[in-house]
Enzyme design. Structure first.
Site, PDB file in Angstrom:
ATOM      1  N   GLY A   1     -24.505  11.385   0.936  1.00  0.00           N
ATOM      2  CA  GLY A   1     -25.405  10.966   0.215  1.00  0.00           C
ATOM      3  C   GLY A   1     -26.521   9.976   1.051  1.00  0.00           C
ATOM      4  N   ASN A   2     -26.414  10.341   2.190  1.00  0.00           N
ATOM      5  CA  ASN A   2     -27.625   9.752   2.926  1.00  0.00           C
ATOM      6  C   ASN A   2     -29.058   9.984   2.721  1.00  0.00           C
ATOM      7  OD1 ASN A   2     -26.296   7.503   4.517  1.00  0.00           O
ATOM      8  ND2 ASN A   2     -25.546   9.218   5.974  1.00  0.00           N
ATOM      9  N   LYS A   3     -28.989  11.356   2.286  1.00  0.00           N
ATOM     10  CA  LYS A   3     -30.359  11.757   2.225  1.00  0.00           C
ATOM     11  C   LYS A   3     -30.690  11.464   0.767  1.00  0.00           C
ATOM     12  CE  LYS A   3     -30.347  15.110   6.224  1.00  0.00           C
ATOM     13  NZ  LYS A   3     -28.802  14.962   6.158  1.00  0.00           N
TER      14      LYS A   3
ATOM     15  N   ALA B   1     -23.305  15.241  -0.492  1.00  0.00           N
ATOM     16  CA  ALA B   1     -22.688  14.332   0.001  1.00  0.00           C
ATOM     17  C   ALA B   1     -22.413  14.083   1.402  1.00  0.00           C
ATOM     18  CB  ALA B   1     -21.144  14.482  -0.547  1.00  0.00           C
TER      19      ALA B   1
ATOM     20  N   CYS C   1     -28.221  20.514  10.589  1.00  0.00           N
ATOM     21  CA  CYS C   1     -27.997  19.501  11.755  1.00  0.00           C
ATOM     22  C   CYS C   1     -27.394  20.814  13.024  1.00  0.00           C
ATOM     23  CB  CYS C   1     -27.397  18.341  11.895  1.00  0.00           C
ATOM     24  SG  CYS C   1     -25.609  18.625  11.081  1.00  0.00           S
TER      25      CYS C   1
ATOM     26  N   ASP D   1     -29.544  20.612   2.091  1.00  0.00           N
ATOM     27  CA  ASP D   1     -29.174  20.158   3.293  1.00  0.00           C
ATOM     28  C   ASP D   1     -27.595  20.622   3.512  1.00  0.00           C
ATOM     29  OD1 ASP D   1     -29.424  18.601   5.856  1.00  0.00           O
ATOM     30  OD2 ASP D   1     -27.929  17.337   5.042  1.00  0.00           O
TER      31      ASP D   1
ATOM     32  N   ARG E   1     -15.652  13.794  -0.944  1.00  0.00           N
ATOM     33  CA  ARG E   1     -17.122  13.452  -0.294  1.00  0.00           C
ATOM     34  C   ARG E   1     -17.991  12.861  -1.540  1.00  0.00           C
ATOM     35  NH1 ARG E   1     -18.512  15.390   4.688  1.00  0.00           N
ATOM     36  NH2 ARG E   1     -20.447  16.074   4.256  1.00  0.00           N
TER      37      ARG E   1
HETATM   38  N1  SAM Z   1     -27.120  15.798   2.766  1.00  0.00           N
HETATM   39  C1  SAM Z   1     -25.760  15.072   3.172  1.00  0.00           C
HETATM   40  C2  SAM Z   1     -26.312  13.741   3.792  1.00  0.00           C
HETATM   41  O1  SAM Z   1     -27.247  13.797   4.341  1.00  0.00           O
HETATM   42  O2  SAM Z   1     -25.395  12.727   3.629  1.00  0.00           O
HETATM   43  C3  SAM Z   1     -24.832  15.814   3.869  1.00  0.00           C
HETATM   44  C4  SAM Z   1     -24.576  17.286   3.291  1.00  0.00           C
HETATM   45  S1  SAM Z   1     -23.470  18.394   4.313  1.00  0.00           S
HETATM   46  C5  SAM Z   1     -24.327  18.922   5.408  1.00  0.00           C
HETATM   47  C6  SAM Z   1     -23.020  19.374   3.340  1.00  0.00           C
HETATM   48  C7  SAM Z   1     -22.441  19.299   2.163  1.00  0.00           C
HETATM   49  O3  SAM Z   1     -22.471  20.441   1.001  1.00  0.00           O
HETATM   50  C8  SAM Z   1     -20.962  18.962   2.045  1.00  0.00           C
HETATM   51  O4  SAM Z   1     -20.679  17.738   1.592  1.00  0.00           O
HETATM   52  C9  SAM Z   1     -20.155  20.100   1.410  1.00  0.00           C
HETATM   53  O5  SAM Z   1     -19.257  19.626   0.569  1.00  0.00           O
HETATM   54  C10 SAM Z   1     -21.438  20.442   0.434  1.00  0.00           C
HETATM   55  N2  SAM Z   1     -21.425  21.938  -0.254  1.00  0.00           N
HETATM   56  C11 SAM Z   1     -21.058  23.005   0.498  1.00  0.00           C
HETATM   57  N3  SAM Z   1     -20.955  23.981  -0.238  1.00  0.00           N
HETATM   58  C12 SAM Z   1     -21.571  23.535  -1.345  1.00  0.00           C
HETATM   59  C13 SAM Z   1     -21.985  24.444  -2.796  1.00  0.00           C
HETATM   60  N4  SAM Z   1     -21.756  25.538  -3.023  1.00  0.00           N
HETATM   61  N5  SAM Z   1     -22.383  23.594  -3.808  1.00  0.00           N
HETATM   62  C14 SAM Z   1     -22.419  22.128  -3.717  1.00  0.00           C
HETATM   63  N6  SAM Z   1     -22.147  21.525  -2.409  1.00  0.00           N
HETATM   64  C15 SAM Z   1     -21.540  22.334  -1.502  1.00  0.00           C
END
Ligand code: SAM
Length: 316
Positions: free
Chosen positions: A114-116, A112, A241, A181, A139
């Site tokens: 979800g862009n990627k 989330a 990032c 990510d 998210r």
């Molecule tokens: N890849 C996304 C995008 O490009 O839109 C951005 C991802 S963001 C950097 C990291 C995400 O990892 C957050 O939404 C967070 O809630 C989720 N997250 C953190 N720990 C997690 C876990 N153990 N399992 C699943 N999701 C997790």
């Protein structure tokens, strides 16, 4: 309006959602309907000067366009219908690094908003399946909205901890590609390049900052090590990032030290010149980094692991 000469502002990157249109059709639209002039693709500091009503194809990525930084797309019909996705160039790297062919089964472990995920669906032409995990329900709701608007039909949002998924669940038997990510310090995220200079002066010798980075990097490492356990995974992209070595090259080095089954792949945006920090990891030239003030993108890191013997059945 005057030419944009502010060297501190990033250009506006716009990804073309291939589920809705093609790059050529979008380019045509801007030329014919909006009176834009297409300029030759350039990279780095040449992007600092951008005349209004001009745009370029991106120098490295085939589905990306570049506009002057103050271009507002929020009322644009192609933004409203999900054809245009506003996404920084560097954050478009992971889907290209992973590049699962249409029909693949993919996991996005930390998906989330979800862009990627929607980028991967775009490159797969909606053919195949993407399990999109996120711990955060709100998210994940955003991911559902964003990917629905983008016309994605191959994504299954899952509100679970990726680290607690069972890699041997038959549901995941055909997973060959995993995008990671995970949460990071976000130290590379800037809209103005002078911010990054402030970030750099941030005191990373501060104990609290150090502890936070250490705990983030342990979590980041655990996502990669969990991804290694999926029996048929053959390619894993890992990105942040962040500009900090501890979340980037150091995590990659620790992950490699813990496995004999995976190595770094050379196919990690090979045409991108800025590579990993010297001496930080073996084959530092196989990972890619960005430097906002020179590359005109946010601060970012991307790497790609591949299975050494993909044909060996890893089912134990
Ligand atoms: N890849 C996304 C995008 O490009 O839109 C951005 C991802 S963001 C950097 C990291 C995400 O990892 C957050 O939404 C967070 O809630 C989720 N997250 C953190 N720990 C997690 C876990 N153990 N399992 C699943 N999701 C997790």
């Amino acid at each position: 309006p005057e030419e944009i000469k502010n060297p501190f502002i990033l250009p506006r990157y716009v990804r073309v959602n291939l589920l809705k249109s093609t790059v050529d059709k979008v380019v045509n639209y801007f030329q014919k309907n909006d009176g834009y002039t297409l300029l030759p693709a350039v990279e780095g500091k040449e992007l600092a000067h951008f005349k209004p009503k001009t745009f370029r194809k991106d120098f490295h990525l085939h589905d990306l366009l570049v506009f002057p930084s103050n271009t507002d797309f929020h009322d644009h019909p192609l933004y409203i219908d999900g054809t245009l996705i506003l996404q920084d160039k560097a954050s478009c790297f992971p889907a290209h690094v992973l590049s699962p062919p249409p029909g693949s089964v993919v996991i996005d472990g930390c998906a989330a908003p979800g862009n990627k995920t929607s980028h991967v669906a775009s490159l797969m032409g909606n053919k195949g399946h993407i399990f999109a995990f996120d711990l955060d329900k709100r998210r994940l709701g955003l991911l559902k909205r964003l990917t629905t608007k983008a016309g994605c039909t191959c994504i299954e949002p899952i509100n679970e901890n990726f680290l607690e998924t069972d890699p041997n669940d038959p549901k995941y038997a055909n997973v060959e590609y995993i995008l990671l990510d995970p949460s990071c310090s976000g130290s590379g995220i800037v809209s103005r390049l002078d911010q990054i200079l402030n970030q750099k002066s941030q005191d990373t010798s501060n104990k609290l900052v150090q502890e936070r980075l250490k705990s983030l990097s342990d979590f980041q490492l655990s996502t990669i090590q969990h991804a290694f356990k999926f029996p048929n995974v053959k390619r894993i992209s890992y990105s942040t990032c962040s500009i900090h070595q501890i979340e980037n090259e150091d995590v990659v080095r620790r992950a490699l030290e813990s496995t004999k089954e995976f190595k770094l792949s050379a196919h990690c945006i090979p045409q991108w010149k800025r590579r990993g920090l010297d001496g930080s990891v073996e084959n530092a030239n196989y990972v890619a980094r960005t430097l906002p003030e020179e590359d005109y993108v946010i601060g970012f890191f991307v790497s790609c692991f591949e299975r050494i013997n993909p044909n060996e059945n890893n089912n134990k």
